[in-house]
Scaffold this motif. Structure first.
Motif, short mmCIF file in Angstrom:
data_model
loop_
_atom_site.label_atom_id
_atom_site.label_comp_id
_atom_site.label_asym_id
_atom_site.label_seq_id
_atom_site.Cartn_x
_atom_site.Cartn_y
_atom_site.Cartn_z
N GLY A 51 0.78 -1.22 0.00
CA GLY A 51 0.00 0.00 0.00
C GLY A 51 0.82 1.28 0.00
O GLY A 51 0.25 2.37 -0.03
N LYS A 52 2.15 1.16 0.04
CA LYS A 52 2.99 2.36 0.05
C LYS A 52 3.66 2.55 -1.30
O LYS A 52 4.17 1.61 -1.89
CB LYS A 52 4.05 2.25 1.15
N LYS A 53 3.67 3.79 -1.74
CA LYS A 53 4.28 4.13 -3.04
C LYS A 53 5.79 3.95 -2.97
O LYS A 53 6.45 4.52 -2.11
CB LYS A 53 3.92 5.58 -3.39
N LEU A 54 6.32 3.14 -3.91
CA LEU A 54 7.76 2.93 -3.99
C LEU A 54 8.41 3.89 -4.98
O LEU A 54 9.39 4.54 -4.67
CB LEU A 54 8.09 1.50 -4.42
N PHE A 55 7.84 3.92 -6.20
CA PHE A 55 8.38 4.81 -7.23
C PHE A 55 7.34 5.04 -8.32
O PHE A 55 6.41 4.28 -8.48
CB PHE A 55 9.70 4.29 -7.81
N GLU A 56 7.54 6.13 -9.03
CA GLU A 56 6.65 6.55 -10.12
C GLU A 56 7.45 6.61 -11.40
O GLU A 56 8.65 6.88 -11.37
CB GLU A 56 6.09 7.93 -9.76
N PHE A 57 6.79 6.38 -12.53
CA PHE A 57 7.50 6.36 -13.81
C PHE A 57 6.56 6.74 -14.94
O PHE A 57 5.36 6.45 -14.90
CB PHE A 57 8.09 4.97 -14.07
N PRO A 58 7.08 7.42 -15.98
CA PRO A 58 6.25 7.77 -17.14
C PRO A 58 6.01 6.54 -18.01
O PRO A 58 6.85 5.64 -18.07
CB PRO A 58 7.08 8.82 -17.87
N VAL A 59 4.86 6.51 -18.68
CA VAL A 59 4.49 5.40 -19.56
C VAL A 59 3.90 5.91 -20.86
O VAL A 59 3.53 7.08 -20.96
CB VAL A 59 3.46 4.45 -18.89
N VAL A 60 3.82 5.02 -21.83
CA VAL A 60 3.03 5.23 -23.04
C VAL A 60 2.16 3.99 -23.18
O VAL A 60 2.65 2.86 -23.08
CB VAL A 60 3.89 5.42 -24.30
N THR A 61 0.86 4.21 -23.40
CA THR A 61 -0.08 3.10 -23.57
C THR A 61 -0.69 3.16 -24.97
O THR A 61 -0.33 4.01 -25.77
CB THR A 61 -1.20 3.17 -22.51
N GLY A 62 -1.64 2.28 -25.23
CA GLY A 62 -2.33 2.29 -26.50
C GLY A 62 -3.26 3.48 -26.61
O GLY A 62 -3.51 4.19 -25.63
N ASP A 63 -3.78 3.69 -27.81
CA ASP A 63 -4.72 4.79 -28.03
C ASP A 63 -6.10 4.23 -28.31
O ASP A 63 -6.37 3.05 -28.03
CB ASP A 63 -4.23 5.72 -29.15
N ASP A 64 -6.99 5.02 -28.88
CA ASP A 64 -8.36 4.55 -29.12
C ASP A 64 -8.45 3.51 -30.23
O ASP A 64 -9.45 2.81 -30.35
CB ASP A 64 -9.31 5.72 -29.39
N GLU A 65 -7.41 3.36 -31.04
CA GLU A 65 -7.40 2.33 -32.09
C GLU A 65 -6.77 1.03 -31.63
O GLU A 65 -7.18 -0.05 -32.03
CB GLU A 65 -6.68 2.86 -33.33
N THR A 66 -5.74 1.13 -30.81
CA THR A 66 -5.05 -0.05 -30.26
C THR A 66 -5.04 0.12 -28.75
O THR A 66 -4.06 0.58 -28.17
CB THR A 66 -3.62 -0.18 -30.81
N THR A 67 -6.11 -0.24 -28.12
CA THR A 67 -6.36 0.10 -26.72
C THR A 67 -5.55 -0.73 -25.73
O THR A 67 -5.19 -1.87 -25.98
CB THR A 67 -7.85 -0.07 -26.37
N THR A 68 -5.30 -0.10 -24.61
CA THR A 68 -4.82 -0.77 -23.41
C THR A 68 -6.04 -0.76 -22.48
O THR A 68 -6.39 0.28 -21.93
CB THR A 68 -3.64 -0.02 -22.77
N ASN A 69 -6.71 -1.89 -22.38
CA ASN A 69 -8.00 -1.93 -21.71
C ASN A 69 -7.88 -1.80 -20.19
O ASN A 69 -7.10 -2.52 -19.56
CB ASN A 69 -8.74 -3.22 -22.05
N PRO A 70 -8.66 -0.89 -19.60
CA PRO A 70 -8.68 -0.77 -18.15
C PRO A 70 -9.12 -2.09 -17.50
O PRO A 70 -9.89 -2.85 -18.07
CB PRO A 70 -9.71 0.33 -17.89
N GLY A 71 -8.63 -2.31 -16.31
CA GLY A 71 -9.02 -3.51 -15.57
C GLY A 71 -7.99 -3.86 -14.52
O GLY A 71 -6.97 -3.19 -14.37
N ILE A 72 -8.29 -4.91 -13.79
CA ILE A 72 -7.38 -5.43 -12.78
C ILE A 72 -6.86 -6.76 -13.28
O ILE A 72 -7.64 -7.69 -13.54
CB ILE A 72 -8.09 -5.59 -11.41
N TYR A 73 -5.56 -6.85 -13.44
CA TYR A 73 -4.90 -8.03 -13.98
C TYR A 73 -3.89 -8.55 -12.96
O TYR A 73 -3.65 -7.91 -11.93
CB TYR A 73 -4.16 -7.68 -15.28
#
Length: 155
Positions: A51-73
């Motif tokens: 539950g404690k934040k260790l580190f943060e990092f920038p990302v790039v995900t998919g867009d509306d054509e090639t989605t990165t679907n929200p959810g819990i994995y």
């Protein structure tokens, strides 16, 4: 009268659905010692342990054509030298969370914000060094949750 009942039922179903979604998101910190949280609207990831934040990092995900679907994995598989035959490209430090669609968090370009909106993945999540190496070493197969929240916007 029947319209009133229909509206009441609709509101009740929406309330229950939203409650279940929020309950699932909050329970993930109780069920998993390690959580990788990907905030798509902000294009940022955060690693949490107990539950404690260790580190943060920038990302790039998919867009509306090639989605990165929200959810819990759950982290299903890690491969430090995976090569995608489908896209004919290396995917170093792959942390797979969706084996059916072969979606992973892996090493990839994360440009500055002004150029980020021009780049999207095929549904994976790009993380640059040194963050990806740290994330790869830290994450555990089957014991680390990956929470993908929201949809990517115009960055």
């Amino acid at each position: 009268m029947t319209k009133l009942i229909k509206y009441f039922c609709l509101i009740f179903v929406l309330f229950v659905s939203i409650s279940v979604l929020f309950a699932g998101a909050f329970d993930v910190f109780e069920e998993y010692e390690k959580v990788i949280w990907i905030n798509q609207p902000k294009q940022v990831g955060i690693a949490y342990e107990r539950g404690k934040k260790l580190f943060e990092f920038p990302v790039v995900t998919g867009d509306d054509e090639t989605t990165t679907n929200p959810g819990i994995y759950k982290v299903k598989l890690k491969d430090d030298s995976y090569y995608s035959r489908k896209y004919d490209t290396p995917m170093p430090y792959s942390i797979f969370f969706d084996l059916k669609q072969m979606k992973a968090i892996h090493e990839g370009e994360v440009p500055p914000p002004e150029k980020k909106k021009e780049l999207a993945t095929h549904g994976c999540i790009h993380v640059e060094p040194p963050y990806i190496e740290r994330l790869y070493e830290w994450a555990d197969e089957e014991n680390t949750a990956v929470v993908i929240s929201g949809w990517r916007t115009d960055d």
